[in-house]
Design a protein around this motif. Structure first.
Motif, PDB file in Angstrom:
ATOM      1  N   GLY A  37       0.790  -1.223   0.000  1.00 43.27           N
ATOM      2  CA  GLY A  37       0.000   0.000   0.000  1.00 43.27           C
ATOM      3  C   GLY A  37       0.818   1.267   0.000  1.00 43.27           C
ATOM      4  N   ASN A  38       2.136   1.135   0.162  1.00 44.61           N
ATOM      5  CA  ASN A  38       2.979   2.329   0.270  1.00 44.61           C
ATOM      6  C   ASN A  38       3.147   3.077  -1.050  1.00 44.61           C
ATOM      7  OD1 ASN A  38       3.427   2.561   2.971  1.00 44.61           O
ATOM      8  ND2 ASN A  38       5.568   1.938   2.932  1.00 44.61           N
ATOM      9  N   ILE A  39       3.051   2.364  -2.178  1.00 42.46           N
ATOM     10  CA  ILE A  39       3.183   3.067  -3.465  1.00 42.46           C
ATOM     11  C   ILE A  39       2.035   4.058  -3.622  1.00 42.46           C
ATOM     12  CG2 ILE A  39       3.219   2.834  -5.974  1.00 42.46           C
ATOM     13  CD1 ILE A  39       4.562   0.133  -5.644  1.00 42.46           C
ATOM     14  N   LEU A  40       0.820   3.629  -3.286  1.00 46.80           N
ATOM     15  CA  LEU A  40      -0.333   4.528  -3.359  1.00 46.80           C
ATOM     16  C   LEU A  40      -0.182   5.678  -2.363  1.00 46.80           C
ATOM     17  CD1 LEU A  40      -3.101   5.362  -4.366  1.00 46.80           C
ATOM     18  CD2 LEU A  40      -4.114   3.746  -2.737  1.00 46.80           C
ATOM     19  N   LYS A  41       0.255   5.361  -1.148  1.00 46.57           N
ATOM     20  CA  LYS A  41       0.438   6.411  -0.137  1.00 46.57           C
ATOM     21  C   LYS A  41       1.485   7.431  -0.594  1.00 46.57           C
ATOM     22  CE  LYS A  41      -0.860   3.741   3.973  1.00 46.57           C
ATOM     23  NZ  LYS A  41      -0.361   3.144   5.243  1.00 46.57           N
ATOM     24  N   ALA A  42       2.540   6.947  -1.251  1.00 49.23           N
ATOM     25  CA  ALA A  42       3.566   7.865  -1.754  1.00 49.23           C
ATOM     26  C   ALA A  42       2.984   8.776  -2.826  1.00 49.23           C
ATOM     27  CB  ALA A  42       4.752   7.071  -2.298  1.00 49.23           C
ATOM     28  N   ALA A  43       2.173   8.205  -3.712  1.00 51.75           N
ATOM     29  CA  ALA A  43       1.558   9.003  -4.772  1.00 51.75           C
ATOM     30  C   ALA A  43       0.547  10.004  -4.204  1.00 51.75           C
ATOM     31  CB  ALA A  43       0.858   8.087  -5.786  1.00 51.75           C
TER      32      ALA A  43
END
Length: 241
Positions: A223-229
């Motif tokens: 889920g961190n890729i979405l949170k980064a975006a």
């Protein structure tokens, strides 16, 4: 949800090791599938995402050069390794219904499109994931520099630097220095002057000249890729506001 996102168009930079899993070499299908699922989350939220893969899980040009191989030849082999990784990621994305295009800086029309900036932007606008492979097409340039260059060319809002096992940039290696301090924000020049392992100097300079923020985060946390975006991930931001 796109209205809530901090960035609209991003470039995700993946190291080759990120695709290798615990073995540290080759390609782990479970890891690739997990990353593909996270990329789909970003796309499903109405954001545009392009990807740049490293090739260190298969071949490192600098390592070959250090052992006596011609540097340009070693680097070209590394570029081909990024193509292998890109095809693996493309397959994983398309298996879950995500339209994907691989564009290579070295032409190999039987397996991928040649890199054409306007076509890449059009793919992104049509909600396709674009994977930039074969580096810049030139030896002596890293895939970090590729990420910075492509981000500038497609006018991306940020570069998302997914790291293995570390949740940002520290003043020392947290694995060997438990007292290491994590930075929440850094200026580009601080990264260069302090020799911090975010990107190489050429890549950082490109980002600085084009005012492209870099978000460093732990890619192993789902889920961190979405949170980064979205701009909500716990990590380190280099540059930006």
């Amino acid at each position: 949800m796109a209205n809530e996102a901090k960035y609209k168009r991003v470039v995700l930079k993946l190291s080759g090791e990120a695709l290798a899993g615990e073995k540290g070499y080759g390609i782990d299908p479970n890891v690739v599938n997990s990353i593909a699922g996270q990329i789909k989350e970003v796309l499903d939220c109405g954001l545009e995402i392009a990807v740049v893969n490293g090739g260190g899980n298969i071949w490192r040009g600098l390592s070959g050069a250090n052992k006596g191989m011609d540097r340009a030849t070693a680097d070209y082999m590394g570029m081909l390794a990024t193509v292998i990784n890109s095809l693996a990621l493309q397959d994983a994305l398309e298996q879950i219904g995500v339209p994907t295009r691989v564009q290579t800086a070295i032409e190999m029309r039987q397996i991928a499109e040649p890199y054409i900036r306007r076509r890449a932007v059009r793919h992104l606008e049509k909600e396709r994931v674009v994977i930039f492979a074969a580096g810049t097409g030139n030896p002596y340039f890293s895939t970090d520099t590729t990420a910075a260059l492509r981000a500038a060319e497609i006018e991306a809002d940020a570069i998302l630097m997914g790291k293995n096992g570390v949740d940002g940039v520290y003043d020392a290696d947290p694995a060997t220095h438990p007292e290491a301090k994590k930075f929440d924000h850094l200026d580009y020049i601080d990264v260069i002057n302090r020799h911090l392992s975010v990107m190489d100097t050429t890549a950082i300079s490109l980002c600085m000249d084009n005012k492209i923020p870099i978000i460093v985060f732990n890619i192993e946390t789902k889920g961190n890729i979405l949170k980064a975006a979205m701009g909500t991930v716990t990590g380190t931001t280099v540059g930006g506001k």
